[in-house]
Scaffold this motif. Structure first.
Motif, PDB file in Angstrom:
ATOM      1  N   LYS A  88      -4.332  25.525  30.310  1.00  9.54           N
ATOM      2  CA  LYS A  88      -5.631  25.324  29.679  1.00  9.54           C
ATOM      3  C   LYS A  88      -6.206  26.655  29.183  1.00  9.54           C
ATOM      4  CE  LYS A  88      -9.819  22.825  30.874  1.00  9.54           C
ATOM      5  NZ  LYS A  88     -10.775  23.492  31.786  1.00  9.54           N
ATOM      6  N   GLY A  89      -5.895  27.733  29.902  1.00  7.12           N
ATOM      7  CA  GLY A  89      -6.412  29.047  29.536  1.00  7.12           C
ATOM      8  C   GLY A  89      -6.044  29.468  28.122  1.00  7.12           C
ATOM      9  N   GLN A  90      -4.887  29.004  27.638  1.00  2.00           N
ATOM     10  CA  GLN A  90      -4.482  29.369  26.284  1.00  2.00           C
ATOM     11  C   GLN A  90      -5.425  28.762  25.252  1.00  2.00           C
ATOM     12  OE1 GLN A  90      -1.585  31.303  25.250  1.00  2.00           O
ATOM     13  NE2 GLN A  90      -1.902  31.963  27.348  1.00  2.00           N
TER      14      GLN A  90
ATOM     15  N   GLU B 202      -8.519  27.927  25.881  1.00  2.00           N
ATOM     16  CA  GLU B 202      -9.830  28.551  26.041  1.00  2.00           C
ATOM     17  C   GLU B 202      -9.877  29.922  25.392  1.00  2.00           C
ATOM     18  OE1 GLU B 202     -10.625  28.465  30.199  1.00  2.00           O
ATOM     19  OE2 GLU B 202     -11.239  26.359  30.144  1.00  2.00           O
ATOM     20  N   ALA B 203      -8.799  30.703  25.569  1.00  5.72           N
ATOM     21  CA  ALA B 203      -8.777  32.032  24.963  1.00  5.72           C
ATOM     22  C   ALA B 203      -8.849  31.909  23.446  1.00  5.72           C
ATOM     23  CB  ALA B 203      -7.515  32.777  25.381  1.00  5.72           C
ATOM     24  N   ALA B 204      -8.106  30.946  22.884  1.00  5.15           N
ATOM     25  CA  ALA B 204      -8.128  30.762  21.434  1.00  5.15           C
ATOM     26  C   ALA B 204      -9.517  30.361  20.969  1.00  5.15           C
ATOM     27  CB  ALA B 204      -7.098  29.709  21.026  1.00  5.15           C
ATOM     28  N   GLN B 205     -10.152  29.450  21.716  1.00  3.61           N
ATOM     29  CA  GLN B 205     -11.511  29.027  21.350  1.00  3.61           C
ATOM     30  C   GLN B 205     -12.489  30.189  21.437  1.00  3.61           C
ATOM     31  OE1 GLN B 205     -12.670  25.836  23.900  1.00  3.61           O
ATOM     32  NE2 GLN B 205     -11.580  24.286  22.726  1.00  3.61           N
ATOM     33  N   ALA B 206     -12.370  30.942  22.532  1.00  2.66           N
ATOM     34  CA  ALA B 206     -13.322  32.034  22.748  1.00  2.66           C
ATOM     35  C   ALA B 206     -13.217  33.074  21.641  1.00  2.66           C
ATOM     36  CB  ALA B 206     -13.093  32.680  24.106  1.00  2.66           C
ATOM     37  N   LEU B 207     -12.014  33.203  21.043  1.00  2.00           N
ATOM     38  CA  LEU B 207     -11.855  34.168  19.955  1.00  2.00           C
ATOM     39  C   LEU B 207     -12.366  33.609  18.634  1.00  2.00           C
ATOM     40  CD1 LEU B 207      -8.325  35.567  20.773  1.00  2.00           C
ATOM     41  CD2 LEU B 207     -10.433  36.883  20.690  1.00  2.00           C
TER      42      LEU B 207
ATOM     43  N   ILE C  82      -1.133  29.339  18.276  1.00  2.00           N
ATOM     44  CA  ILE C  82      -1.030  29.598  19.712  1.00  2.00           C
ATOM     45  C   ILE C  82      -0.261  28.485  20.431  1.00  2.00           C
ATOM     46  CG2 ILE C  82      -2.327  30.066  21.819  1.00  2.00           C
ATOM     47  CD1 ILE C  82      -2.825  32.079  19.579  1.00  2.00           C
TER      48      ILE C  82
ATOM     49  N   GLN D 167       4.368  27.976  21.262  1.00  2.00           N
ATOM     50  CA  GLN D 167       4.802  28.010  22.655  1.00  2.00           C
ATOM     51  C   GLN D 167       5.367  26.660  23.093  1.00  2.00           C
ATOM     52  OE1 GLN D 167       2.173  30.049  25.529  1.00  2.00           O
ATOM     53  NE2 GLN D 167       0.783  30.293  23.836  1.00  2.00           N
TER      54      GLN D 167
ATOM     55  N   ARG E 143       3.302  32.227  32.351  1.00  2.00           N
ATOM     56  CA  ARG E 143       1.870  32.061  32.319  1.00  2.00           C
ATOM     57  C   ARG E 143       1.407  31.716  30.930  1.00  2.00           C
ATOM     58  NH1 ARG E 143      -1.682  33.092  35.683  1.00  2.00           N
ATOM     59  NH2 ARG E 143      -0.805  34.931  36.667  1.00  2.00           N
TER      60      ARG E 143
END
Lengths: 365, 259
Positions: free
Chosen positions: A258-260, A262-267, A278, A282, A365
């Protein structure tokens, strides 16, 4: 204070390395294992020499009729004489060059893809997927540029097998990705359409799909509508396989943490940007084995078009077996078919392994 | 996109209001995670948020860039109100950088590509410019030599510093840190904290969920203590640590400072 002197490296005991070591660990590690090794060796001894004797030593290779096959081994003359039909089906012999040209063209287009520094790779790839099929279609069916028109029912042999499977692969992967994304969507309509589509096509045997497309569909269409049989088979195969592909891709999507996202959204990346840049790179990399598995199954499943009267390579071989001049050479014909299918499938398998190695970036990860 | 009336109104009496949360509530199903959160963060303020696990600290800062959706109340970030409007969300996410507990670097891209991705695709910056800027930030976090490596080849501390550089490449005006050192080995915590201290000295507005009380004492302007989805207490670090007002805060501090 004492100084520590490291021990020098000693060579390992001879019994653990080299040929003897390999034999001990792999073939004779225990009594049961040794027994299995000996039994297998005996079975191989019983089977392999007669096979080699039949297929190579006693086989007949040259000639143009069954009279040439009198030495008691395999009669490869049958395969040789019928080779044109196995490869090109019922395509007019004077036009074989078109199919050969398409093959040569494909190889020529593929070569730059393997050159590391070639700058226009993405465009070339796009051309191979979009432009090349159009060229092939014009070349094969003719009717333009003064080429004689050849109807699709005469396309056959290995050519048809390759056409069907490459169209099936090229269509089912993108469609499968879209369906997989749709099935994971939060939008209820998109999601239910994807689920219904996938479950419908996965629940129906391919033979049924092909039968329906060739026998039932014309009944529902208005009188006089012409809808090419080969095209119908292609659509049937593509839709059928895309349902399988969707589930393979969904497996990959589910494995992305899920972090992937979230990181994409946050950017600030949009849904399609984060999916394309992203998530999919993968997810697809993770499911290469599954994708290739589906491709290989698709490649072999194309033989089923035989039942709706399209003559792929296996159908041409079977037709050859029914020829009164060549009765009794079924084993040779089927072994040839097996060899050709095996070469293609093994090639795909090796390619996928190479691709996995190339794309591995040593991470978790 | 900027709502002028809000900015002027809030500018009265303060330098510049960066984040304002008014009566924010959030529920996960039946569970009431955030209860009436009111928070004002001014430009250049450095805020540390602490509290027991499950107290809603992470959820609160994740509401600021819409990784979590709040159900009641208003959140205004640098003059833009956070609503369902995708344009507002995009605008805010461009201004707000975030660093996660588990780094969340993109494992299939090199360190440099990780940093350049958003500037190229979101800010539409030309590639060579984005790479130049990314190298500058990688130098700031002291790992320019790792630019061509993949995240999987770096240590945890290095990965977290790359994650900080990646956020800075978007040139944000606010940085959110969600337990940035909790997943790190003790030896690596310092290198990440040093990077964060440097960032704080440059005047960045920072909200940091952390249990690093040393960091809170040296860097923060204000420490916020949360429990049960509420802000229990907030104060300057010195008064917060030496003279906590509520019993709950005293208990929490005694538990974490004992060791």
């Amino acid at each position: 204070m004492s100084t520590h002197t490291p021990h020098p490296d000693l060579p390992p005991p001879l019994i653990n390395v080299g040929l003897i070591g390999w034999l001990r660990t792999n073939l004779f590690s225990s009594w049961a294992n040794a027994l299995l090794t000996l039994v297998s060796m005996y079975l191989l001894y019983l089977m392999i020499p007669p096979l080699i004797d039949w297929a190579f030593i006693k086989a007949d290779w040259v000639g143009d009729s069954r009279e040439a096959c009198d030495s008691g081994g395999a009669c490869w003359v049958f395969v040789g004489v019928r080779m044109d039909q196995f490869m090109y089906g019922l395509y007019p012999a004077s036009e074989y060059w078109r199919i050969n040209l398409a093959g040569v063209l494909l190889v020529a287009l593929m070569v730059p893809l393997f050159i590391k520094q070639f700058p226009w790779k993405p465009w070339l790839g796009l051309f191979i997927v979009v432009g090349y099929p159009i060229i092939v279609f014009m070349l094969f069916s003719g009717g333009v540029f003064g080429l004689e028109y050849v109807e699709t029912s005469r396309w056959g042999g290995l050519t048809l097998t390759l056409v069907l499977s490459s169209v099936g692969m090229a269509a089912s992967l993108p469609l499968g990705i879209l369906l997989a994304l749709g099935r994971r969507s939060t939008m209820p309509i998109v999601k239910s359409v994807s689920v219904v589509f996938i479950e419908f096509w996965r629940g129906v045997p391919l033979i049924t799909v092909l039968f329906m497309s060739s026998v039932m569909l014309p009944l529902f269409l208005p009188e006089g509508t012409h809808f090419d049989k080969l095209l119908r088979a292609m659509i049937g195969i593509a839709l059928f396989q895309s349902a399988y592909m969707a589930e393979v891709v969904r497996g990959g999507l589910a494995a992305i943490p899920k972090g992937q996202y979230e990181a994409a959204q946050a950017l600030g990346l949009s849904f399609w940007q984060s999916t394309g840049l992203i998530i999919l790179p993968q997810a697809l990399k993770m499911v290469i084995p599954g994708i290739v598995n589906t491709f290989i199954a698709l490649f072999k499943d194309t033989t089923l078009v035989l039942i709706i009267g399209l003559f792929d390579m296996l159908a041409m071989i079977q037709a050859g077996l029914a020829d009164p001049n060549w009765l009794g050479y079924a084993i040779e014909g089927l072994m040839f078919a097996a060899l050709v299918y095996w070469i293609f499938c093994f090639g795909m398998s090796r390619y996928s392994m190479a691709l996995e190695r190339k794309l591995h970036t040593g991470h978790k990860r | 996109m900027t709502d002028a009336s809000i900015s002027t109104e809030n500018n009265a009496g303060s330098d510049h209001l960066m984040i304002e949360m008014r009566g924010v509530h959030k529920w996960y199903g039946q569970f009431h995670v955030l209860k009436d959160i009111n928070l004002r963060v001014e430009k250049g303020e450095r805020i540390v948020i602490c509290g027991p696990s499950g107290s809603g600290k992470s959820t609160m800062i994740r509401c600021i860039n819409r990784l979590e959706e709040h159900q009641r109340g208003d959140i205004i970030v640098d003059g833009t109100e956070l609503t369902d409007d995708v344009k507002h969300i995009d605008q805010i996410r461009r201004e707000v950088g975030m660093v996660f507990q588990h780094f969340n670097l993109f494992p299939h891209l090199t360190v440099l590509e990780n940093c350049c991705l958003a500037p190229i695709w979101v800010r539409k910056m030309p590639r060579h410019e984005a790479e130049k800027a990314a190298m500058e930030y990688l130098e700031k976090v002291k790992i320019p030599e790792q630019a061509k490596k993949y995240p999987g080849q770096l240590s945890g501390g290095q990965q977290q510093r790359v994650a900080i550089a990646r956020s800075l490449c978007m040139n944000p005006s606010i940085m959110l840190f969600d337990e940035p050192t909790s997943a790190l080995d003790p030896e690596m915590i310092k290198e990440v904290l040093d990077t964060m201290i440097e960032l704080a000295e440059s005047g960045m507005t920072m909200l940091c969920v952390t249990h690093e009380m040393g960091f809170a004492k040296t860097v923060a302007n204000r420490v916020i203590f949360m429990d049960g989805g509420e802000i229990i207490e907030q104060n300057e670090p010195e008064s917060f640590f030496n003279n906590p007002q509520s019993d709950r805060t005293k208990l929490f501090l005694s538990q974490i400072l004992q060791h």
